[in-house]
Design a protein around this motif. Sequence first.
Motif, mmCIF file in Angstrom:
data_model
loop_
_atom_site.group_PDB
_atom_site.id
_atom_site.type_symbol
_atom_site.label_atom_id
_atom_site.label_comp_id
_atom_site.label_asym_id
_atom_site.label_seq_id
_atom_site.Cartn_x
_atom_site.Cartn_y
_atom_site.Cartn_z
ATOM 1 N N TYR A 184 0.819 -1.200 0.000
ATOM 2 C CA TYR A 184 0.000 0.000 0.000
ATOM 3 C C TYR A 184 0.865 1.267 0.000
ATOM 4 C CZ TYR A 184 -3.719 -3.223 1.173
ATOM 5 O OH TYR A 184 -4.604 -4.258 1.169
ATOM 6 N N ALA A 187 2.094 2.091 -3.503
ATOM 7 C CA ALA A 187 1.081 2.191 -4.553
ATOM 8 C C ALA A 187 0.993 3.614 -5.097
ATOM 9 C CB ALA A 187 -0.280 1.746 -4.015
ATOM 10 N N ASP A 188 1.336 3.767 -6.352
ATOM 11 C CA ASP A 188 1.104 4.995 -7.105
ATOM 12 C C ASP A 188 1.576 6.233 -6.341
ATOM 13 O OD1 ASP A 188 -1.790 6.260 -8.961
ATOM 14 O OD2 ASP A 188 0.366 6.552 -9.181
ATOM 15 N N ASN A 191 0.463 9.944 -7.391
ATOM 16 C CA ASN A 191 -0.878 10.502 -7.229
ATOM 17 C C ASN A 191 -0.848 11.660 -6.253
ATOM 18 O OD1 ASN A 191 -1.922 8.698 -8.983
ATOM 19 N ND2 ASN A 191 -2.769 7.323 -7.412
ATOM 20 N N ASN A 195 -5.798 11.304 -3.386
ATOM 21 C CA ASN A 195 -5.851 9.924 -3.860
ATOM 22 C C ASN A 195 -5.006 9.013 -2.986
ATOM 23 O OD1 ASN A 195 -7.522 10.649 -5.939
ATOM 24 N ND2 ASN A 195 -5.878 10.897 -7.433
ATOM 25 N N SER A 196 -3.857 9.534 -2.527
ATOM 26 C CA SER A 196 -2.987 8.747 -1.679
ATOM 27 C C SER A 196 -3.668 8.420 -0.349
ATOM 28 C CB SER A 196 -1.675 9.493 -1.427
ATOM 29 O OG SER A 196 -0.842 8.765 -0.561
ATOM 30 N N THR A 198 -6.904 8.307 0.194
ATOM 31 C CA THR A 198 -7.988 7.362 -0.081
ATOM 32 C C THR A 198 -7.452 5.947 -0.223
ATOM 33 O OG1 THR A 198 -9.231 9.094 -1.218
ATOM 34 C CG2 THR A 198 -9.885 6.808 -1.641
ATOM 35 N N ALA A 199 -6.345 5.824 -0.954
ATOM 36 C CA ALA A 199 -5.740 4.508 -1.151
ATOM 37 C C ALA A 199 -5.267 3.920 0.178
ATOM 38 C CB ALA A 199 -4.579 4.596 -2.130
ATOM 39 N N GLU A 200 -4.681 4.767 1.018
ATOM 40 C CA GLU A 200 -4.220 4.291 2.315
ATOM 41 C C GLU A 200 -5.393 3.850 3.195
ATOM 42 O OE1 GLU A 200 -1.911 7.344 4.039
ATOM 43 O OE2 GLU A 200 -0.224 7.123 2.658
ATOM 44 N N THR A 201 -6.508 4.600 3.108
ATOM 45 C CA THR A 201 -7.686 4.241 3.894
ATOM 46 C C THR A 201 -8.252 2.901 3.457
ATOM 47 O OG1 THR A 201 -8.246 6.578 4.197
ATOM 48 C CG2 THR A 201 -9.998 4.962 4.577
ATOM 49 N N ILE A 202 -8.404 2.749 2.146
ATOM 50 C CA ILE A 202 -8.909 1.481 1.619
ATOM 51 C C ILE A 202 -7.944 0.345 1.959
ATOM 52 C CG2 ILE A 202 -9.499 0.209 -0.483
ATOM 53 C CD1 ILE A 202 -10.417 2.863 -1.686
ATOM 54 N N GLY A 203 -6.645 0.647 1.785
ATOM 55 C CA GLY A 203 -5.643 -0.367 2.107
ATOM 56 C C GLY A 203 -5.678 -0.763 3.566
#
Length: 434
Positions: A184, A187-188, A191, A195-196, A198-203
């Motif tokens: 995680y 990941a990208d 961004n 977005n980072s 959001t990705a961390e939250t989902i991760g």
Amino acid sequence: MLAYLSQAGPLHPKHGGGGGDRIISSSGNDRLATKTKESPPRLHQDHQDHESSSSQFLPPSHPSLTFLLHYAITIPSIFYIHDSVFLSNFEDHPHVSAATASSASAVVPQNDDEFTIRSQTLISQFLFAYTIILFSTRYFSSYKAGRLRHHSVLYELTWLCNSTLLMGALSFGGLSSSSSSSSYNNADDGNNSTNSTTAETIGGILSWLFRRRPLVATACCIAVSIDQVLWYVDLLGWIFSGKFLIGVMKYLTWEQTLWIDRFTCTHHLWTIPVMIYGGSMSAMSTCDDDDGCDVLLGWDSFGLSVYVVFIHVLLSRWLTPHCIQSKTPKITNNHHDGDKGKKKKDDPQQYRYLNVNLSHELWRDISFSFLQISIDNPPCWVYLFRLLWRWQLFNGMVFVAILRPLSRWMAGLHAILRAAGDLSELLHHSNDMI
């Protein structure tokens, strides 16, 4: 929305039922002689909508919402109770290191050996594969089996015995927190910050959901243990006498039971040994090699199973009806017509029995008088109280008399298989050196 989610009885169109027939009494009873009220126009429209959608690919709305909401509540809540209550007990275990206890990702003993982790992962993969086969085949078979089956199948997939398979798959095969975190974090990187985040939250959510929690698997196993043990009794009775001694297996002979249901019911016979074997592996990892230990299924598992049973029964009572029927049976002055009305419950196109997780009554094929807890038609909460304490009592008896000794035997089997694996690996390494 809450009103729509709440079950509304067997005749409501959102469950696949349908009403409108009038009841005519043959005995002159005033209650039976009263004609049913005509359904409001909106219910007739809903009924037509369900009829027209039954042949389409999209599933019916209320059963789908029930299925999703049931698992959306049970899975996170069981994991949360495990992590907040029973994980703290694990951290106090005398054989768990301080570093392990202070780690936020310590969901299982961190000194699990590679063979244990690999074995639990194989169990998880098997459970995932079987669960996918069970859920998909039962669901897709409903398109050819009529409206009642099409609606009821998603309700039936929320039975605790089915939920246990999914919980075991998640609990035995969780992702490692370290690998998850690194993936995680990498990941990208290009961004933007939003977005980072959001990705961390989902991760983070996914990392929390997909952790190894063997205690959850064994707790779910204990929750269904009385039912699974009675399956053995019924099976032996059927083999030697042709009769179901208890009645928990008798539904396999019902007309409403499809062949695919019979084909995918085998998990009732192997859930206990598979789950206990998987859980006994992690129990061994908390043993001190110097002091030794008597490997038994822990009382923490039984404690968590109390909540597992509670949440499943409560949700089923709220979301699923007792049964689904297509219309109100007619009772006429002709006794032969009355006999036909009695046969209505044997016709799967007109009536389908649900009673998911026994949330409305004791299973109808169990006829022992001392087990009848709804014969006086008690209020909802009185019935649930009677059901839950008896369920826990019988689970406790099975836990002490069968599951705890079985866990010791399974731990011994695991030790033998691990020793055989170590020996095989040593011989292979020796051959490579030669």
